[in-house]
Each structure stands twice: as C-alpha cells, then as structure tokens.
Design an enzyme around this catalytic site. Structure first.
Site, short mmCIF file in Angstrom:
data_model
loop_
_atom_site.label_atom_id
_atom_site.label_comp_id
_atom_site.label_asym_id
_atom_site.label_seq_id
_atom_site.Cartn_x
_atom_site.Cartn_y
_atom_site.Cartn_z
N HIS A 69 0.82 -1.21 0.00
CA HIS A 69 0.00 0.00 0.00
C HIS A 69 0.86 1.26 0.00
CE1 HIS A 69 -3.87 -2.05 1.66
NE2 HIS A 69 -3.32 -2.71 0.68
N ASP A 70 2.09 1.14 0.34
CA ASP A 70 2.93 2.33 0.45
C ASP A 70 4.39 1.98 0.08
OD1 ASP A 70 3.08 4.95 2.92
OD2 ASP A 70 4.41 4.50 1.30
N VAL A 73 11.20 -2.03 4.05
CA VAL A 73 11.46 -3.06 5.10
C VAL A 73 11.65 -4.48 4.54
CG1 VAL A 73 9.84 -4.50 6.48
CG2 VAL A 73 10.81 -2.46 7.43
N PRO A 101 -6.36 -2.47 -6.02
CA PRO A 101 -7.36 -3.43 -6.47
C PRO A 101 -8.11 -4.03 -5.27
CG PRO A 101 -5.17 -4.40 -6.56
CD PRO A 101 -4.99 -2.97 -6.17
N HIS A 131 0.32 -13.14 0.00
CA HIS A 131 -0.76 -13.72 0.80
C HIS A 131 -0.40 -15.09 1.37
CE1 HIS A 131 -4.03 -10.91 -1.10
NE2 HIS A 131 -3.16 -10.27 -0.33
N THR A 132 0.85 -15.49 1.25
CA THR A 132 1.33 -16.67 1.96
C THR A 132 1.40 -16.39 3.46
OG1 THR A 132 3.11 -18.28 2.20
CG2 THR A 132 3.78 -16.06 1.63
N ASP A 176 -3.63 -18.30 3.86
CA ASP A 176 -3.42 -19.73 3.58
C ASP A 176 -3.27 -20.41 4.93
OD1 ASP A 176 -0.74 -19.99 4.50
OD2 ASP A 176 0.12 -19.72 2.51
N THR A 178 -1.05 -21.96 6.44
CA THR A 178 0.21 -21.79 7.18
C THR A 178 0.52 -20.29 7.20
OG1 THR A 178 1.49 -22.10 5.14
CG2 THR A 178 1.15 -24.04 6.53
C1 HEM Z 1 -3.36 -8.56 -6.14
C2 HEM Z 1 -4.09 -7.65 -5.52
C3 HEM Z 1 -4.35 -7.71 -4.04
C4 HEM Z 1 -5.58 -7.71 -3.45
C5 HEM Z 1 -6.92 -7.65 -4.16
C6 HEM Z 1 -5.36 -7.81 -2.02
C7 HEM Z 1 -6.35 -7.82 -1.07
C8 HEM Z 1 -6.16 -8.07 0.27
C9 HEM Z 1 -7.24 -8.13 1.24
C10 HEM Z 1 -8.71 -7.89 0.95
C11 HEM Z 1 -6.68 -8.45 2.44
C12 HEM Z 1 -7.41 -8.60 3.78
C13 HEM Z 1 -7.51 -7.23 4.40
C14 HEM Z 1 -8.48 -7.14 5.54
O1 HEM Z 1 -9.07 -8.13 5.97
O2 HEM Z 1 -8.65 -6.01 6.00
C15 HEM Z 1 -5.25 -8.56 2.24
C16 HEM Z 1 -4.34 -8.87 3.23
C17 HEM Z 1 -2.99 -8.91 3.02
N1 HEM Z 1 -2.31 -8.59 1.86
FE1 HEM Z 1 -3.16 -8.26 0.05
N2 HEM Z 1 -4.02 -7.86 -1.77
C18 HEM Z 1 -3.36 -7.81 -2.96
C19 HEM Z 1 -1.99 -7.80 -3.14
C20 HEM Z 1 -1.07 -7.87 -2.12
C21 HEM Z 1 0.35 -7.67 -2.29
C22 HEM Z 1 1.03 -7.32 -3.60
C23 HEM Z 1 0.92 -7.85 -1.07
C24 HEM Z 1 2.37 -7.76 -0.68
C25 HEM Z 1 3.34 -8.21 -1.44
C26 HEM Z 1 -0.15 -8.17 -0.14
C27 HEM Z 1 0.04 -8.48 1.19
C28 HEM Z 1 -0.98 -8.74 2.09
C29 HEM Z 1 -0.76 -9.22 3.44
C30 HEM Z 1 0.60 -9.56 4.09
C31 HEM Z 1 -2.03 -9.31 4.05
C32 HEM Z 1 -2.35 -9.76 5.48
C33 HEM Z 1 -2.38 -8.57 6.42
C34 HEM Z 1 -2.64 -8.96 7.85
O3 HEM Z 1 -2.61 -10.14 8.22
O4 HEM Z 1 -2.88 -8.04 8.64
N3 HEM Z 1 -1.34 -8.15 -0.81
N4 HEM Z 1 -4.96 -8.31 0.90
#
Ligand code: HEM
Ligand SMILES: *[C@@H]1O[C@H](CO)[C@@H](O)[C@H](O)[C@H]1NC(C)=O
Ligand SMILES: *[C@@H]1O[C@H](CO)[C@@H](O)[C@H](O)[C@H]1NC(C)=O
Length: 259
Positions: A69-70, A73, A101, A131-132, A176, A178
């Site tokens: 998002h920004d 690190v 997105p 999202h791993t 996921d 794990t």
């Molecule tokens: C491809 C488009 C992407 C979409 C549509 C997306 C969407 C989301 C959504 C909906 C969540 C859950 C947020 C919530 O419950 O408030 C999430 C969590 C997360 N996303 Fe993505 N994401 C995307 C790409 C990425 C990318 C590029 C990264 C980093 C390389 C990323 C890292 C994460 C991580 C680490 C979480 C977990 C955060 C937590 O546990 O607090 N995401 N994402």
C-alpha cells in the site's frame, strides 16, 4: 519499547538533518543511501521491527501489506536489497487510494491495475504470493465463499463456519493455512481451489492455457522460483514513482503531512 522509540526518534532526526544537506546531491534511490549520513539507521529499524514482530506476530504481515500500500522493510522469508532514500508525500488523500485493487477484482481487472503501475502478469502472480502470510476479514471473502463456483466445496463450508452470511464482518481467516510461514502453500491451495479471496482464486481459474495458471503451478512446486521472483517484484513495486531528492518532504510525524 520506549528504548526503541527513542532510537527511532534519533534516527528520524538524523535523517532530517542529513537530508537537508544531501537533498540536492542524492536524487536517486540506492541500497547504501543511509550508509554515510546515518549509519545506525538500518540496524535501528531492524531491531525495532524485530521487537515489534516478536511482540505482535501479525506485525510482519501488516508491514508486508503496508509495503504494497505504500513501501519499505524486509522480513522473514526471502530478502532483497531495499532501495533507500525515499521521501514522504506532501499530501494524503483518502481519494487517492482508490487505485488499489479490491478482493472482488477479476483477472483482467487485476492485470490492468498492475499494468497501470508498470507491473506485469509475472509481478502480479509473484506479489500475490504475499498472501502466503497474514489474515483477512470475513467481509473481504464472504461473497467468494457463498457465491463463487470456482471454490472447493468443503473449503467453502469450512470458511462459512467462520464467516456467516450476515454479521461477523471482522472475523478472521488465514490467507493460507500456514499463515505465519513464507512458503508455497498459498499457490498449492490455488491449485486445489482453496484460495480465500476471489482475487486470489482468479489467478488460477481453470481457464486452460492462461499465463497466470502456469505461473501458479510453477511457484506451487518451486519455492526458489517464487522467492526470487517475489524479491525482484518487490523491488520493482518499491520503485513505483518514489519521491527522491527535493521532492515531497521528510515527515516529522510519519502519520501526517508537516504543517
Ligand atoms: C493482487 C491484488 C491484491 C488484493 C486484491 C489484495 C487484497 C487483500 C485483502 C482484501 C486483504 C485482507 C484485508 C483485511 O481483511 O482487511 C489482504 C491482506 C494482506 N495482503 Fe493483500 N491484496 C493484494 C496484493 C497484495 C500484495 C502485492 C501484497 C504484498 C506483497 C499483499 C500483502 C498482504 C498481506 C501480508 C495481508 C495480510 C495482512 C494482515 O494479516 O494483517 N497483498 N490483501
Ligand atoms: C483528491 O482530493 C484532493 C483534495 O480534494 C485533490 O486535490 C486531488 O486532486 C484528488 N485526487 C484524485 C486522484 O482525485
Ligand atoms: C472484470 O471486471 C471489470 C471491472 O469490474 C468489468 O468491467 C469486466 O467486464 C469484467 N471482465 C470479465 C471477463 O468478467
């Protein structure tokens, strides 16, 4: 924690003073940006982040998501050379985050969105591997587990038990199973139609011959390929229109624009 806050404050001060001197000469990002002007910067940040992750295990996931998002690190899992010297934005508008997105995005919307930021299909699949680790709220995957066809039936039922049709919007499920490990399980799950978000499963949607399908297959069985592509794409993502040199500002309080 007070100790780290103090160290961090010193780092910020040091950063501001340094930047005042070198702003005009260093207009580019580089991994060695702080070496001369603020040698304790990276060790300080590393200690602070490690302490924060130790205290709250979700911190790693939050920071990784924040980088998307920004930016900045590195964490457990693959490591990469972070390009340093980025500055802060002089503006902060909620209306300017609409370019992220959403979890309901289809494959073509995801591809178009990433393309707009100079990221290709390979970057999309590798970075979605972020999202791993981490968790998502019910409200972000409800429609997927109740309305979609491209989902494993028993997986859908399992998640429905956590996430009711109405209410429980903030109930959490792992992206996921794990969720604290940086591994290939995210991709293995997509092959089994066990992606949590609609946008995740779009990367493996059954349409034979799609580029994203074959990338998901490759990453699912080749951690090395995933880790190295992920690191490369993270650097690429970190280089999206960064502010350097005299652009923007160095915020005194990271959370708000200097007054
Ligand atoms: C491809 C488009 C992407 C979409 C549509 C997306 C969407 C989301 C959504 C909906 C969540 C859950 C947020 C919530 O419950 O408030 C999430 C969590 C997360 N996303 Fe993505 N994401 C995307 C790409 C990425 C990318 C590029 C990264 C980093 C390389 C990323 C890292 C994460 C991580 C680490 C979480 C977990 C955060 C937590 O546990 O607090 N995401 N994402
Ligand atoms: C967001 O809102 C601000 C203030 O109203 C405006 O200056 C800016 O152009 C807007 N940005 C976009 C992308 O619409
Ligand atoms: C994908 O989503 C976009 C934006 O919501 C929509 O305009 C488009 O028709 C959808 N494409 C497919 C193939 O469903």
């Amino acid at each position: 924690m007070a100790y780290y806050s103090r160290r961090l404050f010193c780092f910020l001060l040091c950063n501001m003073v340094a930047l005042a001197f070198i702003a005009s000469s260093h207009a580019n990002l580089s991994p060695t940006f702080y070496d001369k002007v603020c040698p304790q910067a990276l060790p300080t940040i590393k200690k602070t982040v490690e302490a924060a992750v130790k205290k709250e295990s979700r911190m790693g996931a939050s920071l990784l998501r924040l980088h998307f998002h920004d930016c900045f690190v590195h964490l457990g899992g693959p490591t990469w050379q972070v390009q340093l010297g980025r500055r802060d934005s002089s503006s902060a508008y909620a209306n300017e985050t609409t370019d992220l997105p959403g979890p309901a995005s289809n494959l073509s919307a995801l591809i178009t969105n990433f393309n707009k930021h100079g990221l290709n299909v390979r970057d999309l699949v590798a970075l979605s591997g972020g999202h791993t680790i981490g968790l998502a709220r019910c409200t972000t995957f409800r429609s997927h587990i109740y309305n979609d066809i491209n989902i494993h039936p028993s997986f859908a039922r399992n998640r429905q038990a956590i996430c009711p049709q109405s209410g429980g919007d903030n109930n959490l499920a792992p992206l996921d199973h794990t969720a604290s490990l940086f591994d290939t399980v995210y991709f293995k799950n997509l092959l089994k139609r066990k992606g949590l978000l609609h946008s995740d499963q779009e990367l493996f949607n059954g349409a034979a011959g799609s580029t994203t399908n074959s990338l998901v297959k490759t990453y699912s069985s080749n951690f090395g390929a995933f880790a190295s592509d992920f690191a490369n794409s993270m650097i690429k993502m970190g280089n999206i229109r960064p502010l350097t040199g005299k652009q923007g500002q160095v915020r005194v309080n990271c959370r708000k624009v200097n007054s």
